[in-house]
Design a protein around this motif. Structure first.
Motif, mmCIF file in Angstrom:
data_model
loop_
_atom_site.group_PDB
_atom_site.id
_atom_site.type_symbol
_atom_site.label_atom_id
_atom_site.label_comp_id
_atom_site.label_asym_id
_atom_site.label_seq_id
_atom_site.Cartn_x
_atom_site.Cartn_y
_atom_site.Cartn_z
ATOM 1 N N ALA A 191 0.826 -1.211 0.000
ATOM 2 C CA ALA A 191 0.000 0.000 0.000
ATOM 3 C C ALA A 191 0.857 1.256 0.000
ATOM 4 N N GLU A 192 1.961 1.234 0.750
ATOM 5 C CA GLU A 192 2.868 2.386 0.761
ATOM 6 C C GLU A 192 3.492 2.588 -0.606
ATOM 7 N N GLN A 193 3.946 1.500 -1.203
ATOM 8 C CA GLN A 193 4.634 1.579 -2.496
ATOM 9 C C GLN A 193 3.695 2.021 -3.616
ATOM 10 N N GLU A 194 2.432 1.607 -3.525
ATOM 11 C CA GLU A 194 1.476 1.871 -4.612
ATOM 12 C C GLU A 194 0.607 3.109 -4.374
ATOM 13 N N GLY A 195 0.907 3.882 -3.330
ATOM 14 C CA GLY A 195 0.167 5.107 -3.082
ATOM 15 C C GLY A 195 -1.230 4.911 -2.533
ATOM 16 N N LEU A 196 -1.451 3.791 -1.841
ATOM 17 C CA LEU A 196 -2.781 3.492 -1.295
ATOM 18 C C LEU A 196 -2.856 3.652 0.219
ATOM 19 N N ILE A 197 -1.763 4.042 0.829
ATOM 20 C CA ILE A 197 -1.724 4.030 2.291
ATOM 21 C C ILE A 197 -2.655 5.077 2.896
ATOM 22 N N GLU A 198 -2.831 6.218 2.232
ATOM 23 C CA GLU A 198 -3.730 7.245 2.777
ATOM 24 C C GLU A 198 -5.167 6.754 2.790
ATOM 25 N N SER A 199 -5.578 6.074 1.737
ATOM 26 C CA SER A 199 -6.927 5.531 1.676
ATOM 27 C C SER A 199 -7.134 4.485 2.771
ATOM 28 N N LEU A 200 -6.152 3.626 2.976
ATOM 29 C CA LEU A 200 -6.232 2.627 4.034
ATOM 30 C C LEU A 200 -6.334 3.284 5.405
ATOM 31 N N THR A 201 -5.503 4.298 5.620
ATOM 32 C CA THR A 201 -5.461 4.961 6.927
ATOM 33 C C THR A 201 -6.781 5.647 7.243
ATOM 34 N N HIS A 202 -7.369 6.321 6.260
ATOM 35 C CA HIS A 202 -8.645 6.999 6.503
ATOM 36 C C HIS A 202 -9.760 5.988 6.784
ATOM 37 N N GLY A 203 -9.680 4.806 6.159
ATOM 38 C CA GLY A 203 -10.644 3.761 6.478
ATOM 39 C C GLY A 203 -10.500 3.292 7.915
ATOM 40 N N VAL A 204 -9.252 3.141 8.363
ATOM 41 C CA VAL A 204 -8.981 2.758 9.751
ATOM 42 C C VAL A 204 -9.569 3.795 10.709
ATOM 43 N N ILE A 205 -9.363 5.075 10.400
ATOM 44 C CA ILE A 205 -9.855 6.153 11.271
ATOM 45 C C ILE A 205 -11.383 6.154 11.322
ATOM 46 N N ASP A 206 -12.034 6.015 10.168
ATOM 47 C CA ASP A 206 -13.505 5.988 10.130
ATOM 48 C C ASP A 206 -14.050 4.893 11.043
ATOM 49 N N ARG A 207 -13.490 3.685 10.892
ATOM 50 C CA ARG A 207 -13.979 2.560 11.690
ATOM 51 C C ARG A 207 -13.672 2.755 13.167
ATOM 52 N N ALA A 208 -12.489 3.308 13.471
ATOM 53 C CA ALA A 208 -12.085 3.493 14.867
ATOM 54 C C ALA A 208 -12.980 4.502 15.574
ATOM 55 N N PHE A 209 -13.307 5.593 14.907
ATOM 56 C CA PHE A 209 -14.158 6.612 15.526
ATOM 57 C C PHE A 209 -15.586 6.090 15.707
ATOM 58 N N ALA A 210 -16.045 5.262 14.773
ATOM 59 C CA ALA A 210 -17.377 4.666 14.929
ATOM 60 C C ALA A 210 -17.396 3.722 16.134
ATOM 61 N N ASP A 211 -16.344 2.921 16.280
ATOM 62 C CA ASP A 211 -16.278 2.018 17.435
ATOM 63 C C ASP A 211 -16.157 2.795 18.737
ATOM 64 N N LEU A 212 -15.372 3.882 18.707
ATOM 65 C CA LEU A 212 -15.223 4.684 19.925
ATOM 66 C C LEU A 212 -16.563 5.283 20.352
ATOM 67 N N ALA A 213 -17.365 5.713 19.379
ATOM 68 C CA ALA A 213 -18.690 6.257 19.695
ATOM 69 C C ALA A 213 -19.577 5.190 20.322
ATOM 70 N N LEU A 214 -19.472 3.947 19.790
ATOM 71 C CA LEU A 214 -20.253 2.843 20.342
ATOM 72 C C LEU A 214 -19.823 2.534 21.773
ATOM 73 N N TRP A 215 -18.505 2.481 22.019
ATOM 74 C CA TRP A 215 -18.017 2.211 23.377
ATOM 75 C C TRP A 215 -18.465 3.311 24.337
ATOM 76 N N SER A 216 -18.456 4.555 23.851
ATOM 77 C CA SER A 216 -18.850 5.675 24.711
ATOM 78 C C SER A 216 -20.286 5.510 25.198
ATOM 79 N N ARG A 217 -21.177 5.022 24.314
ATOM 80 C CA ARG A 217 -22.566 4.790 24.710
ATOM 81 C C ARG A 217 -22.676 3.665 25.744
ATOM 82 N N GLN A 218 -21.613 2.816 25.799
ATOM 83 C CA GLN A 218 -21.587 1.721 26.761
ATOM 84 C C GLN A 218 -20.775 2.076 28.014
ATOM 85 N N GLY A 219 -20.400 3.360 28.110
ATOM 86 C CA GLY A 219 -19.708 3.825 29.304
ATOM 87 C C GLY A 219 -18.202 3.710 29.274
ATOM 88 N N LEU A 220 -17.618 3.445 28.099
ATOM 89 C CA LEU A 220 -16.164 3.326 27.975
ATOM 90 C C LEU A 220 -15.620 4.477 27.142
#
Length: 392
Positions: A191-220
Protein backbone atom coordinates in the motif's frame (compact mmCIF):
# COMPACT_ATOMS: atom_id res chain seq x y z
CA UNK A 1 5.08 -38.09 16.02
CA UNK A 2 6.79 -34.69 15.70
CA UNK A 3 10.54 -34.72 16.31
CA UNK A 4 12.69 -32.25 18.22
CA UNK A 5 16.46 -32.36 17.78
CA UNK A 6 18.76 -30.94 20.46
CA UNK A 7 22.17 -30.31 18.88
CA UNK A 8 25.04 -29.72 21.32
CA UNK A 9 28.52 -31.25 21.19
CA UNK A 10 28.65 -31.43 25.01
CA UNK A 11 26.96 -34.78 25.87
CA UNK A 12 25.96 -33.71 29.38
CA UNK A 13 24.48 -30.39 28.22
CA UNK A 14 22.71 -32.10 25.31
CA UNK A 15 21.12 -34.67 27.63
CA UNK A 16 20.03 -32.04 30.14
CA UNK A 17 18.45 -29.86 27.44
CA UNK A 18 16.78 -32.93 25.95
CA UNK A 19 15.15 -33.72 29.31
CA UNK A 20 13.89 -30.16 29.73
CA UNK A 21 12.28 -30.04 26.28
CA UNK A 22 10.84 -33.56 26.62
CA UNK A 23 9.11 -32.49 29.84
CA UNK A 24 7.58 -29.45 28.09
CA UNK A 25 6.70 -31.27 24.83
CA UNK A 26 5.29 -34.64 25.92
CA UNK A 27 3.71 -35.28 22.50
CA UNK A 28 7.02 -34.90 20.66
CA UNK A 29 9.99 -37.23 20.25
CA UNK A 30 12.94 -35.25 21.67
CA UNK A 31 16.44 -36.57 20.88
CA UNK A 32 19.97 -35.36 21.67
CA UNK A 33 22.66 -35.13 18.97
CA UNK A 34 26.31 -34.40 19.77
CA UNK A 35 27.77 -34.38 16.25
CA UNK A 36 26.63 -31.28 14.34
CA UNK A 37 28.27 -32.41 11.09
CA UNK A 38 26.38 -35.71 11.13
CA UNK A 39 23.17 -33.94 12.17
CA UNK A 40 23.48 -31.52 9.28
CA UNK A 41 23.92 -34.38 6.78
CA UNK A 42 20.94 -36.28 8.18
CA UNK A 43 18.72 -33.22 8.07
CA UNK A 44 19.71 -32.60 4.44
CA UNK A 45 18.50 -36.04 3.34
CA UNK A 46 14.82 -35.17 3.65
CA UNK A 47 15.25 -31.41 4.05
CA UNK A 48 14.28 -31.68 7.71
CA UNK A 49 10.63 -32.37 6.88
CA UNK A 50 10.01 -34.51 9.95
CA UNK A 51 11.73 -32.14 12.39
CA UNK A 52 9.42 -29.57 14.00
CA UNK A 53 12.11 -27.90 16.12
CA UNK A 54 15.91 -27.68 16.22
CA UNK A 55 17.44 -26.59 19.54
CA UNK A 56 20.93 -25.42 18.66
CA UNK A 57 24.09 -24.60 20.59
CA UNK A 58 26.37 -21.93 19.11
CA UNK A 59 29.91 -22.82 20.13
CA UNK A 60 30.70 -26.26 18.66
CA UNK A 61 34.23 -26.86 17.30
CA UNK A 62 33.30 -29.17 14.42
CA UNK A 63 30.52 -26.89 13.16
CA UNK A 64 29.47 -23.73 14.96
CA UNK A 65 25.82 -22.76 15.27
CA UNK A 66 26.05 -19.92 12.74
CA UNK A 67 27.33 -22.32 10.08
CA UNK A 68 24.63 -24.82 11.03
CA UNK A 69 22.02 -22.08 10.49
CA UNK A 70 23.36 -21.55 6.98
CA UNK A 71 22.94 -25.26 6.26
CA UNK A 72 19.33 -25.12 7.54
CA UNK A 73 18.63 -22.21 5.21
CA UNK A 74 20.26 -24.05 2.28
CA UNK A 75 17.86 -27.00 2.66
CA UNK A 76 14.87 -24.63 3.06
CA UNK A 77 14.15 -25.96 6.55
CA UNK A 78 10.57 -24.98 7.48
CA UNK A 79 10.55 -25.98 11.14
CA UNK A 80 11.39 -23.83 14.13
CA UNK A 81 14.74 -22.94 15.70
CA UNK A 82 15.72 -22.15 19.28
CA UNK A 83 19.26 -21.19 20.27
CA UNK A 84 20.43 -22.61 23.60
CA UNK A 85 23.95 -21.48 24.39
CA UNK A 86 26.29 -20.19 27.06
CA UNK A 87 27.22 -17.25 24.83
CA UNK A 88 26.24 -13.75 25.96
CA UNK A 89 23.03 -11.93 25.04
CA UNK A 90 24.65 -10.00 22.20
CA UNK A 91 25.83 -13.19 20.51
CA UNK A 92 22.46 -14.86 20.98
CA UNK A 93 20.72 -11.83 19.49
CA UNK A 94 23.15 -11.77 16.56
CA UNK A 95 22.55 -15.46 15.86
CA UNK A 96 18.81 -14.96 15.95
CA UNK A 97 19.01 -12.02 13.54
CA UNK A 98 21.26 -13.98 11.14
CA UNK A 99 18.81 -16.89 11.13
CA UNK A 100 15.78 -14.66 10.57
CA UNK A 101 17.60 -12.83 7.76
CA UNK A 102 17.92 -16.21 6.02
CA UNK A 103 14.21 -16.90 6.31
CA UNK A 104 14.28 -19.29 9.28
CA UNK A 105 11.51 -19.28 11.89
CA UNK A 106 13.25 -18.51 15.19
CA UNK A 107 11.25 -18.84 18.40
CA UNK A 108 13.96 -17.22 20.52
CA UNK A 109 17.01 -18.07 22.57
CA UNK A 110 17.89 -19.51 25.97
CA UNK A 111 20.92 -19.09 28.18
CA UNK A 112 22.53 -22.47 28.93
CA UNK A 113 21.81 -24.29 31.20
CA UNK A 114 18.16 -23.47 30.59
CA UNK A 115 15.71 -24.04 33.41
CA UNK A 116 12.47 -25.92 32.88
CA UNK A 117 10.57 -22.68 33.55
CA UNK A 118 12.56 -20.77 30.91
CA UNK A 119 12.01 -23.50 28.31
CA UNK A 120 8.29 -23.62 29.00
CA UNK A 121 7.95 -19.81 28.90
CA UNK A 122 9.73 -19.61 25.52
CA UNK A 123 7.61 -22.38 24.02
CA UNK A 124 4.45 -20.62 25.20
CA UNK A 125 5.58 -17.38 23.58
CA UNK A 126 6.42 -19.32 20.43
CA UNK A 127 2.89 -20.68 20.16
CA UNK A 128 1.65 -17.10 19.82
CA UNK A 129 4.21 -16.12 17.22
CA UNK A 130 3.27 -16.85 13.62
CA UNK A 131 5.76 -17.02 10.74
CA UNK A 132 5.87 -14.07 8.42
CA UNK A 133 3.22 -14.30 5.71
CA UNK A 134 4.55 -15.59 2.42
CA UNK A 135 1.58 -14.68 0.24
CA UNK A 136 2.14 -11.76 -2.11
CA UNK A 137 -0.53 -9.19 -2.89
CA UNK A 138 -0.83 -6.68 -5.70
CA UNK A 139 -2.15 -3.16 -5.98
CA UNK A 140 -5.34 -4.46 -7.60
CA UNK A 141 -5.84 -6.91 -4.71
CA UNK A 142 -5.79 -4.04 -2.22
CA UNK A 143 -8.00 -1.77 -4.32
CA UNK A 144 -10.61 -4.52 -4.63
CA UNK A 145 -10.36 -5.32 -0.92
CA UNK A 146 -11.00 -1.66 -0.06
CA UNK A 147 -14.04 -1.52 -2.33
CA UNK A 148 -15.42 -4.77 -0.85
CA UNK A 149 -14.90 -3.56 2.72
CA UNK A 150 -12.54 -6.40 3.60
CA UNK A 151 -10.30 -4.30 5.83
CA UNK A 152 -11.35 -4.33 9.47
CA UNK A 153 -10.02 -2.96 12.76
CA UNK A 154 -8.74 -4.93 15.69
CA UNK A 155 -7.79 -3.26 18.96
CA UNK A 156 -5.10 -4.07 21.53
CA UNK A 157 -5.58 -2.52 24.97
CA UNK A 158 -2.97 -0.54 26.88
CA UNK A 159 -3.20 -0.23 30.65
CA UNK A 160 -1.56 1.93 33.30
CA UNK A 161 1.28 0.17 35.09
CA UNK A 162 0.62 2.14 38.27
CA UNK A 163 -2.84 0.74 38.97
CA UNK A 164 -3.82 -1.47 36.02
CA UNK A 165 -6.42 1.03 34.79
CA UNK A 166 -7.63 0.56 31.19
CA UNK A 167 -6.13 3.53 29.40
CA UNK A 168 -6.29 3.21 25.62
CA UNK A 169 -6.35 0.94 22.59
CA UNK A 170 -4.00 0.69 19.64
CA UNK A 171 -5.90 0.39 16.37
CA UNK A 172 -4.55 -2.43 14.21
CA UNK A 173 -5.65 -2.92 10.61
CA UNK A 174 -6.51 -6.45 9.50
CA UNK A 175 -7.47 -7.84 6.10
CA UNK A 176 -10.31 -10.38 6.23
CA UNK A 177 -9.21 -12.15 3.04
CA UNK A 178 -11.52 -15.10 2.51
CA UNK A 179 -11.05 -17.53 5.38
CA UNK A 180 -7.75 -15.88 6.42
CA UNK A 181 -7.08 -12.75 8.44
CA UNK A 182 -3.86 -11.02 7.37
CA UNK A 183 -1.85 -8.59 9.46
CA UNK A 184 -0.31 -5.31 8.26
CA UNK A 185 2.97 -6.92 7.17
CA UNK A 186 1.05 -8.59 4.33
CA UNK A 187 -0.36 -5.42 2.81
CA UNK A 188 1.03 -2.17 4.27
CA UNK A 189 4.38 -2.25 2.37
CA UNK A 190 2.50 -2.73 -0.92
CA UNK A 191 0.00 0.00 0.00
CA UNK A 192 2.87 2.39 0.76
CA UNK A 193 4.63 1.58 -2.50
CA UNK A 194 1.48 1.87 -4.61
CA UNK A 195 0.17 5.11 -3.08
CA UNK A 196 -2.78 3.49 -1.30
CA UNK A 197 -1.72 4.03 2.29
CA UNK A 198 -3.73 7.25 2.78
CA UNK A 199 -6.93 5.53 1.68
CA UNK A 200 -6.23 2.63 4.03
CA UNK A 201 -5.46 4.96 6.93
CA UNK A 202 -8.64 7.00 6.50
CA UNK A 203 -10.64 3.76 6.48
CA UNK A 204 -8.98 2.76 9.75
CA UNK A 205 -9.85 6.15 11.27
CA UNK A 206 -13.50 5.99 10.13
CA UNK A 207 -13.98 2.56 11.69
CA UNK A 208 -12.09 3.49 14.87
CA UNK A 209 -14.16 6.61 15.53
CA UNK A 210 -17.38 4.67 14.93
CA UNK A 211 -16.28 2.02 17.43
CA UNK A 212 -15.22 4.68 19.93
CA UNK A 213 -18.69 6.26 19.69
CA UNK A 214 -20.25 2.84 20.34
CA UNK A 215 -18.02 2.21 23.38
CA UNK A 216 -18.85 5.67 24.71
CA UNK A 217 -22.57 4.79 24.71
CA UNK A 218 -21.59 1.72 26.76
CA UNK A 219 -19.71 3.82 29.30
CA UNK A 220 -16.16 3.33 27.97
CA UNK A 221 -13.95 6.21 26.87
CA UNK A 222 -10.47 4.83 26.10
CA UNK A 223 -7.97 6.91 24.23
CA UNK A 224 -7.15 5.87 20.65
CA UNK A 225 -3.68 5.19 19.21
CA UNK A 226 -3.59 5.09 15.42
CA UNK A 227 -0.62 3.95 13.34
CA UNK A 228 0.48 6.41 10.69
CA UNK A 229 2.87 5.69 7.86
CA UNK A 230 5.39 8.40 7.05
CA UNK A 231 4.70 7.51 3.39
CA UNK A 232 1.17 8.86 3.89
CA UNK A 233 2.19 12.21 5.34
CA UNK A 234 1.80 14.16 2.12
CA UNK A 235 -1.52 15.97 2.46
CA UNK A 236 -1.08 19.36 4.13
CA UNK A 237 -4.80 19.33 4.94
CA UNK A 238 -4.43 16.26 7.16
CA UNK A 239 -4.41 18.21 10.48
CA UNK A 240 -7.68 19.93 9.56
CA UNK A 241 -9.18 16.63 8.40
CA UNK A 242 -8.34 14.87 11.67
CA UNK A 243 -9.62 17.83 13.66
CA UNK A 244 -12.86 17.53 11.71
CA UNK A 245 -13.13 13.84 12.62
CA UNK A 246 -12.74 14.76 16.28
CA UNK A 247 -15.27 17.59 16.20
CA UNK A 248 -17.93 15.43 14.52
CA UNK A 249 -17.38 12.63 17.03
CA UNK A 250 -17.12 14.92 20.05
CA UNK A 251 -13.60 13.72 20.84
CA UNK A 252 -10.80 15.95 22.07
CA UNK A 253 -7.56 15.72 20.05
CA UNK A 254 -5.72 15.11 23.35
CA UNK A 255 -7.37 11.67 23.41
CA UNK A 256 -5.87 10.66 20.06
CA UNK A 257 -2.29 9.43 19.66
CA UNK A 258 -0.67 9.07 16.24
CA UNK A 259 2.06 6.42 16.23
CA UNK A 260 4.93 6.66 13.75
CA UNK A 261 7.37 3.81 13.29
CA UNK A 262 10.85 4.91 14.27
CA UNK A 263 12.53 2.69 11.68
CA UNK A 264 10.91 4.67 8.84
CA UNK A 265 13.05 7.76 8.48
CA UNK A 266 11.18 11.03 7.96
CA UNK A 267 12.94 13.51 5.71
CA UNK A 268 13.15 16.76 7.72
CA UNK A 269 12.67 18.70 4.47
CA UNK A 270 9.43 16.87 3.64
CA UNK A 271 5.84 17.93 4.23
CA UNK A 272 5.67 15.36 7.02
CA UNK A 273 7.46 17.55 9.54
CA UNK A 274 5.09 20.42 8.75
CA UNK A 275 2.04 18.15 9.17
CA UNK A 276 3.22 16.52 12.40
CA UNK A 277 4.14 19.83 13.99
CA UNK A 278 0.69 21.28 13.27
CA UNK A 279 -0.98 18.11 14.57
CA UNK A 280 0.92 18.50 17.82
CA UNK A 281 -0.05 22.19 18.02
CA UNK A 282 -3.70 21.18 17.71
CA UNK A 283 -3.36 18.86 20.70
CA UNK A 284 -2.87 15.44 19.09
CA UNK A 285 -0.28 13.20 20.77
CA UNK A 286 2.65 11.94 18.70
CA UNK A 287 4.29 8.63 19.55
CA UNK A 288 7.59 7.24 18.27
CA UNK A 289 6.80 3.55 17.80
CA UNK A 290 9.23 0.59 17.82
CA UNK A 291 11.82 2.81 19.50
CA UNK A 292 15.36 1.51 19.18
CA UNK A 293 14.86 -0.63 16.07
CA UNK A 294 16.00 1.96 13.51
CA UNK A 295 19.11 4.06 13.01
CA UNK A 296 17.64 7.48 13.57
CA UNK A 297 16.18 7.40 17.08
CA UNK A 298 17.88 10.47 18.53
CA UNK A 299 17.59 12.41 15.27
CA UNK A 300 13.85 11.75 15.14
CA UNK A 301 13.40 12.84 18.74
CA UNK A 302 15.22 16.09 18.01
CA UNK A 303 13.31 16.90 14.80
CA UNK A 304 9.74 15.85 15.62
CA UNK A 305 7.69 17.00 18.66
CA UNK A 306 6.96 13.52 20.02
CA UNK A 307 5.46 13.31 23.49
CA UNK A 308 5.24 9.50 23.76
CA UNK A 309 7.89 6.81 23.33
CA UNK A 310 7.06 3.13 22.77
CA UNK A 311 9.86 0.72 23.65
CA UNK A 312 9.88 -2.00 21.01
CA UNK A 313 8.62 -5.45 21.98
CA UNK A 314 11.95 -7.04 21.04
CA UNK A 315 13.49 -5.28 24.07
CA UNK A 316 10.58 -5.92 26.46
CA UNK A 317 9.57 -9.56 26.02
CA UNK A 318 11.75 -11.54 28.42
CA UNK A 319 13.42 -8.41 29.81
CA UNK A 320 13.50 -9.79 33.36
CA UNK A 321 15.79 -12.61 32.20
CA UNK A 322 18.36 -10.78 30.03
CA UNK A 323 20.75 -8.07 31.14
CA UNK A 324 21.23 -6.66 27.63
CA UNK A 325 17.48 -6.01 27.30
CA UNK A 326 17.43 -4.44 30.76
CA UNK A 327 20.17 -2.02 29.74
CA UNK A 328 18.20 -0.94 26.65
CA UNK A 329 14.92 -0.55 28.55
CA UNK A 330 16.57 1.39 31.38
CA UNK A 331 18.39 3.76 29.03
CA UNK A 332 15.21 4.34 26.97
CA UNK A 333 13.28 5.15 30.14
CA UNK A 334 15.95 7.60 31.32
CA UNK A 335 15.96 9.37 27.96
CA UNK A 336 12.16 9.60 27.75
CA UNK A 337 11.92 10.78 31.34
CA UNK A 338 14.41 13.57 30.68
CA UNK A 339 12.28 14.59 27.68
CA UNK A 340 9.05 14.46 29.74
CA UNK A 341 7.50 11.79 27.50
CA UNK A 342 4.91 9.14 28.26
CA UNK A 343 6.64 5.74 28.15
CA UNK A 344 4.88 2.67 26.76
CA UNK A 345 6.31 -0.87 27.03
CA UNK A 346 4.97 -3.06 24.22
CA UNK A 347 5.43 -6.82 24.18
CA UNK A 348 4.64 -7.41 27.87
CA UNK A 349 3.98 -11.15 27.85
CA UNK A 350 4.44 -12.24 31.47
CA UNK A 351 4.08 -11.05 35.05
CA UNK A 352 7.88 -10.82 35.19
CA UNK A 353 7.90 -8.49 32.15
CA UNK A 354 5.16 -6.39 33.80
CA UNK A 355 7.03 -6.10 37.09
CA UNK A 356 10.29 -5.13 35.41
CA UNK A 357 8.94 -2.35 33.16
CA UNK A 358 6.79 -1.03 36.02
CA UNK A 359 9.81 -0.79 38.33
CA UNK A 360 11.90 0.70 35.49
CA UNK A 361 9.53 3.68 35.24
CA UNK A 362 7.29 2.92 32.24
CA UNK A 363 3.79 4.38 32.38
CA UNK A 364 1.73 2.11 30.11
CA UNK A 365 1.94 -1.56 29.15
CA UNK A 366 0.71 -3.43 26.09
CA UNK A 367 1.08 -7.11 25.23
CA UNK A 368 -0.36 -10.60 25.40
CA UNK A 369 -0.12 -10.65 29.22
CA UNK A 370 -2.82 -7.98 29.14
CA UNK A 371 -4.77 -8.87 26.00
CA UNK A 372 -4.39 -9.98 22.41
CA UNK A 373 -5.75 -7.73 19.63
CA UNK A 374 -9.51 -8.21 19.32
CA UNK A 375 -12.49 -6.97 17.29
CA UNK A 376 -14.20 -3.80 18.49
CA UNK A 377 -17.26 -5.56 19.89
CA UNK A 378 -15.05 -7.56 22.26
CA UNK A 379 -13.52 -4.51 23.96
CA UNK A 380 -16.37 -3.80 26.45
CA UNK A 381 -16.42 -7.46 27.56
CA UNK A 382 -12.65 -7.53 27.98
CA UNK A 383 -12.69 -4.20 29.85
CA UNK A 384 -15.16 -5.54 32.42
CA UNK A 385 -13.19 -8.75 32.94
CA UNK A 386 -9.95 -6.76 33.29
CA UNK A 387 -11.53 -4.41 35.80
CA UNK A 388 -12.71 -7.36 37.90
CA UNK A 389 -9.28 -8.96 37.71
CA UNK A 390 -7.30 -5.86 38.72
CA UNK A 391 -9.68 -3.98 40.98
CA UNK A 392 -12.00 -6.66 42.33
Amino acid sequence: MNEVWVIDDDPFAAKLTQKQFAACLPDSLVSAHTDPLDSSRRLAKDRGRNIELVVLDLRMPTMDGITFVRHLADISYRGKVIFCSGQNDQMLSAAQQIAENQGLYVLGSLAKPASLEAVNALLKRGRRKAPRPTATVSRDDIVQAISRGEFVNHYQPKVALSDGRFHSVEVLARWAKGTKTLGPAAFVPVAEQEGLIESLTHGVIDRAFADLALWSRQGLTPQLSINFSTAGLNDLNLPEQLLGYCERAGIEPENITLELTESKILDPASRGLDILSRLRLQGFNLSIDDFGTGYSSLSQLRQIPFNELKIDRSFVTGVSERSSLQAIVNSSVRLATELDMTIVAEGVESKADWDYVANAGCHLAQGFYIAKPMPGQAIPVWAELWREKTQG
